[in-house]
Design a protein around this motif. Structure first.
Motif, PDB file in Angstrom:
ATOM      1  N   ILE A 151       0.825  -1.147  -0.059  1.00 58.54           N
ATOM      2  CA  ILE A 151       0.019  -0.155   0.017  1.00 58.54           C
ATOM      3  C   ILE A 151       0.652   1.110  -0.046  1.00 58.54           C
ATOM      4  CG2 ILE A 151      -0.167   0.169   2.587  1.00 58.54           C
ATOM      5  CD1 ILE A 151      -3.384   0.604   1.867  1.00 58.54           C
ATOM      6  N   THR A 186      -7.435   4.488   8.731  1.00 54.75           N
ATOM      7  CA  THR A 186      -8.493   4.484   7.746  1.00 54.75           C
ATOM      8  C   THR A 186      -8.477   3.187   6.820  1.00 54.75           C
ATOM      9  OG1 THR A 186      -8.023   6.924   7.441  1.00 54.75           O
ATOM     10  CG2 THR A 186      -8.672   5.660   5.648  1.00 54.75           C
ATOM     11  N   TRP A 187      -7.177   2.617   6.744  1.00 55.19           N
ATOM     12  CA  TRP A 187      -7.109   1.350   5.869  1.00 55.19           C
ATOM     13  C   TRP A 187      -8.016   0.294   7.035  1.00 55.19           C
ATOM     14  CZ3 TRP A 187      -1.110   1.581   5.858  1.00 55.19           C
ATOM     15  CH2 TRP A 187      -0.735   2.762   5.148  1.00 55.19           C
ATOM     16  N   CYS A 188      -7.784   0.345   8.234  1.00 56.36           N
ATOM     17  CA  CYS A 188      -8.634  -0.443   9.070  1.00 56.36           C
ATOM     18  C   CYS A 188     -10.008  -0.270   8.999  1.00 56.36           C
ATOM     19  CB  CYS A 188      -7.808  -0.626  10.435  1.00 56.36           C
ATOM     20  SG  CYS A 188      -6.466  -1.100  10.746  1.00 56.36           S
ATOM     21  N   GLU A 201      -3.261   7.344   8.564  1.00 57.11           N
ATOM     22  CA  GLU A 201      -3.717   6.291   7.432  1.00 57.11           C
ATOM     23  C   GLU A 201      -3.909   4.967   7.787  1.00 57.11           C
ATOM     24  OE1 GLU A 201      -1.605   8.105   3.487  1.00 57.11           O
ATOM     25  OE2 GLU A 201       0.117   7.849   5.287  1.00 57.11           O
ATOM     26  N   ARG A 226     -11.776   0.759   6.489  1.00 61.21           N
ATOM     27  CA  ARG A 226     -12.099   0.199   5.367  1.00 61.21           C
ATOM     28  C   ARG A 226     -12.418  -1.281   5.346  1.00 61.21           C
ATOM     29  NH1 ARG A 226      -7.614   3.272   1.508  1.00 61.21           N
ATOM     30  NH2 ARG A 226      -8.528   5.410   1.574  1.00 61.21           N
ATOM     31  N   ARG A 227     -11.818  -1.974   6.161  1.00 65.64           N
ATOM     32  CA  ARG A 227     -12.162  -3.403   6.407  1.00 65.64           C
ATOM     33  C   ARG A 227     -13.200  -3.401   7.264  1.00 65.64           C
ATOM     34  NH1 ARG A 227      -7.586  -6.542   6.269  1.00 65.64           N
ATOM     35  NH2 ARG A 227      -8.579  -8.467   7.176  1.00 65.64           N
TER      36      ARG A 227
END
Length: 270
Positions: free
Chosen positions: A55, A146-148, A143, A150-151
């Motif tokens: 990523i 934010t990635w977490c 960040e 989305r999951r």
């Protein structure tokens, strides 16, 4: 904003030259030396949903590895809180599967720890601090959650765990953003009495801190000094035989995961 989990409950749950430059608590020479040692003794339990992807965080200006692990039996981890993972100088997120962290997580949950997700990205060797345009701490703060999210993970409930350089980074993160994290677990953090972590220790008031360090570790004296310098007694402070490597750190992961699971479980109250 107060934490619903008290320290008492947590205690129960946890039963000049380039060569001489200091980065975090480690000198440049120490940072260049492989320090991981033997891999930990991994529990004989299955990993759950474990993923490793590439990523590109804006805060680092390059692609990095991003790893997540959900305890076996909890599907894709939707709705679970998150423990952020900050690696030491001799590791990256790509090493986490080899270290067996996903299996340690499943084992901890099967032994009674409340379930949570582990999530970590590669932060380089900057002691999780900014250098020019490369800012791994901002990546973790802005960040990675934010990635977490989305999951489908619950990023309103966050804790942090790190070892060595990552232990320094975990403590510094909690000091930089007081009240953001539910707990900090640091294994043999690379701290020294004149560093940023000691200078900002007062900012850890209200955040449960767990400290572990081996008795044969060169950082032991300073880690014990940090335990005394905290504004409140640590939620956990344990010193057992062991050196600065995963042969020791693997023995205390279960204790730390119990502490972290307990900290992440209660709802936060105003």
């Amino acid at each position: 904003m107060a934490h619903a989990l008290t320290r008492r409950r947590l205690l129960a749950a946890g039963a000049g030259t380039a060569a001489a430059a200091v980065v975090g608590g480690l000198t440049a020479r120490e940072l260049s030396r492989p320090r991981t040692g033997p891999d930990p003794a991994v529990p004989d339990t299955p990993a759950g949903d474990e993923r490793l992807i590439r990523i590109a965080p804006g805060a680092r200006g390059r692609e990095v590895d991003f790893w997540t692990a959900v305890p076996e039996g909890y599907g894709d981890g939707r709705g679970l809180p998150v423990c952020l993972v900050l690696h030491g100088a001799s590791a990256t997120a790509r090493d986490f599967p080899r270290f067996g962290f996903a299996r340690f997580l499943t084992d901890a949950v099967r032994r009674g720890a409340p379930p949570f997700v582990l999530a970590g990205a590669s932060g380089g060797r900057l002691s999780w601090r900014r250098s020019g345009d490369d800012d791994p701490q901002r990546m973790v703060r802005e960040e990675v959650p934010t990635w977490c999210a989305r999951r489908g993970f619950d990023t309103s409930r966050l804790a942090v765990w790190g070892w060595s350089m990552g232990g320094f980074g975990a403590l510094l993160l909690a000091e930089t953003y007081p009240g953001w994290l539910r707990a900090v677990a640091a294994f043999s953090p690379a701290v020294r009495p004149d560093d940023a972590v000691f200078a900002g220790a007062a900012r850890l008031r209200g955040t449960p801190v767990g400290l572990w360090c081996g008795r044969q570790d060169n950082f032991l004296k300073d880690v014990r000094a940090l335990a005394r310098a905290l504004p409140e007694p640590p939620a956990r402070a344990a010193w057992a035989d062991g050196r600065h490597n995963f042969a020791y750190w693997g023995t205390v992961i279960p204790d730390a995961f119990t502490l972290l699971g307990a900290a992440l479980t209660p709802p936060r109250t105003a």
